[in-house]
Design a protein around this motif. Structure first.
Motif, PDB file in Angstrom:
ATOM      1  N   ARG A   1       7.532   5.832   3.500  1.00 47.42           N
ATOM      2  CA  ARG A   1       8.874   5.537   2.974  1.00 47.42           C
ATOM      3  C   ARG A   1       8.821   4.954   1.568  1.00 47.42           C
ATOM      4  O   ARG A   1       9.722   5.196   0.765  1.00 47.42           O
ATOM      5  N   PHE A   2       7.771   4.186   1.279  1.00 46.98           N
ATOM      6  CA  PHE A   2       7.611   3.559  -0.029  1.00 46.98           C
ATOM      7  C   PHE A   2       6.535   4.300  -0.815  1.00 46.98           C
ATOM      8  O   PHE A   2       5.565   4.809  -0.239  1.00 46.98           O
ATOM      9  N   SER A   3       6.700   4.299  -2.128  1.00 47.83           N
ATOM     10  CA  SER A   3       5.700   4.923  -2.995  1.00 47.83           C
ATOM     11  C   SER A   3       5.509   4.057  -4.237  1.00 47.83           C
ATOM     12  O   SER A   3       6.481   3.761  -4.944  1.00 47.83           O
ATOM     13  N   ILE A   4       4.271   3.676  -4.500  1.00 46.16           N
ATOM     14  CA  ILE A   4       3.960   2.853  -5.668  1.00 46.16           C
ATOM     15  C   ILE A   4       3.364   3.735  -6.752  1.00 46.16           C
ATOM     16  O   ILE A   4       2.581   4.649  -6.467  1.00 46.16           O
ATOM     17  N   SER A   5       3.747   3.459  -7.982  1.00 47.36           N
ATOM     18  CA  SER A   5       3.202   4.210  -9.106  1.00 47.36           C
ATOM     19  C   SER A   5       3.079   3.277 -10.308  1.00 47.36           C
ATOM     20  O   SER A   5       3.727   2.230 -10.349  1.00 47.36           O
ATOM     21  N   ARG A   6       2.243   3.667 -11.267  1.00 49.88           N
ATOM     22  CA  ARG A   6       2.100   2.802 -12.447  1.00 49.88           C
ATOM     23  C   ARG A   6       1.942   3.658 -13.696  1.00 49.88           C
ATOM     24  O   ARG A   6       1.577   4.822 -13.645  1.00 49.88           O
TER      25      ARG A   6
ATOM     26  N   SER B   1      18.164   3.997  -0.729  1.00 52.81           N
ATOM     27  CA  SER B   1      16.969   3.906  -1.574  1.00 52.81           C
ATOM     28  C   SER B   1      17.167   2.905  -2.695  1.00 52.81           C
ATOM     29  O   SER B   1      18.297   2.687  -3.158  1.00 52.81           O
ATOM     30  N   LEU B   2      16.069   2.339  -3.120  1.00 55.05           N
ATOM     31  CA  LEU B   2      16.027   1.480  -4.303  1.00 55.05           C
ATOM     32  C   LEU B   2      14.708   1.730  -5.016  1.00 55.05           C
ATOM     33  O   LEU B   2      13.705   2.098  -4.384  1.00 55.05           O
ATOM     34  N   ARG B   3      14.727   1.483  -6.313  1.00 56.98           N
ATOM     35  CA  ARG B   3      13.508   1.608  -7.109  1.00 56.98           C
ATOM     36  C   ARG B   3      13.300   0.289  -7.835  1.00 56.98           C
ATOM     37  O   ARG B   3      14.133  -0.109  -8.661  1.00 56.98           O
ATOM     38  N   LEU B   4      12.196  -0.365  -7.536  1.00 54.55           N
ATOM     39  CA  LEU B   4      11.837  -1.611  -8.208  1.00 54.55           C
ATOM     40  C   LEU B   4      10.893  -1.299  -9.360  1.00 54.55           C
ATOM     41  O   LEU B   4      10.058  -0.398  -9.268  1.00 54.55           O
TER      42      LEU B   4
ATOM     43  N   LEU C   1       8.071   0.647  -7.593  1.00 56.39           N
ATOM     44  CA  LEU C   1       8.035   0.823  -6.150  1.00 56.39           C
ATOM     45  C   LEU C   1       9.293   1.583  -5.744  1.00 56.39           C
ATOM     46  O   LEU C   1      10.386   1.035  -5.808  1.00 56.39           O
ATOM     47  N   GLN C   2       9.123   2.822  -5.359  1.00 58.62           N
ATOM     48  CA  GLN C   2      10.227   3.624  -4.863  1.00 58.62           C
ATOM     49  C   GLN C   2      10.343   3.405  -3.365  1.00 58.62           C
ATOM     50  O   GLN C   2       9.376   3.628  -2.629  1.00 58.62           O
ATOM     51  N   MET C   3      11.506   2.939  -2.947  1.00 63.20           N
ATOM     52  CA  MET C   3      11.722   2.617  -1.534  1.00 63.20           C
ATOM     53  C   MET C   3      12.810   3.521  -0.977  1.00 63.20           C
ATOM     54  O   MET C   3      13.958   3.463  -1.438  1.00 63.20           O
ATOM     55  N   ASN C   4      12.460   4.353  -0.018  1.00 64.83           N
ATOM     56  CA  ASN C   4      13.399   5.279   0.600  1.00 64.83           C
ATOM     57  C   ASN C   4      13.583   4.934   2.075  1.00 64.83           C
ATOM     58  O   ASN C   4      12.755   4.246   2.668  1.00 64.83           O
TER      59      ASN C   4
ATOM     60  N   ASP D   1      -2.623   1.599  -1.338  1.00 63.18           N
ATOM     61  CA  ASP D   1      -2.601   1.083   0.024  1.00 63.18           C
ATOM     62  C   ASP D   1      -1.178   0.661   0.335  1.00 63.18           C
ATOM     63  O   ASP D   1      -0.465   0.177  -0.556  1.00 63.18           O
ATOM     64  N   TYR D   2      -0.800   0.829   1.601  1.00 65.16           N
ATOM     65  CA  TYR D   2       0.550   0.464   2.024  1.00 65.16           C
ATOM     66  C   TYR D   2       0.516  -0.302   3.333  1.00 65.16           C
ATOM     67  O   TYR D   2      -0.335  -0.069   4.203  1.00 65.16           O
ATOM     68  N   LEU D   3       1.481  -1.193   3.475  1.00 66.78           N
ATOM     69  CA  LEU D   3       1.745  -1.834   4.748  1.00 66.78           C
ATOM     70  C   LEU D   3       2.119  -0.720   5.733  1.00 66.78           C
ATOM     71  O   LEU D   3       2.860   0.214   5.372  1.00 66.78           O
ATOM     72  N   ASP D   4       1.624  -0.821   6.952  1.00 67.96           N
ATOM     73  CA  ASP D   4       1.878   0.251   7.923  1.00 67.96           C
ATOM     74  C   ASP D   4       3.359   0.561   8.078  1.00 67.96           C
ATOM     75  O   ASP D   4       3.759   1.729   8.187  1.00 67.96           O
TER      76      ASP D   4
END
Length: 115
Positions: free
Chosen positions: A66-71, A17-20, A80-83, A58-61
């Motif tokens: 796996r990814f979650s965007i928040s603001r 995982s990474l968090r941008l 962008l949380q990427m798991n 909205d997410y790329l298919d």
């Protein structure tokens, strides 16, 4: 010159995982959409995830689930949380802050998924 800054990229093993994070100065007002794009070597830039100020996402298919965007509504900040990262997620990730009168892009942060 207005600068949008990304952070949090790096090298991770498959399944990791990474968090941008991306921050913009307070001088950017009237943001309508915050988004993360990515560009892999030899490929076109593509939208990975976006979020409106109303909270719609909205997410790329290939990243959905796996990814979650928040603001942060009070600040010009988006994450962008990427798991469960996969080899094919390797790319430079760019932050976009879109306003009614223009787009603000970050310089990009490298995400490399490798064993």
């Amino acid at each position: 010159q207005v600068q949008v800054m990304e952070s949090g990229g790096g090298l991770v093993q498959p399944g990791g995982s990474l968090r941008l994070s991306c921050s913009g100065p307070g001088s950017i007002s009237g943001i309508t959409v915050m988004a993360w794009y990515r560009q892999a070597p030899g490929k076109e830039r593509e939208l990975a995830a976006r979020i409106t100020m109303g909270g719609s996402t909205d997410y790329l298919d290939s990243v959905r689930g796996r990814f979650s965007i928040s603001r942060d509504k009070t600040r010009n900040l988006v994450h962008l949380q990427m798991n469960n990262l996969k080899f094919e997620d390797t790319a430079v990730y760019y932050c976009l802050m879109r306003t009614s009168w223009g787009d603000y892009w970050g310089q990009g942060t490298q995400v490399t998924v490798s064993s």
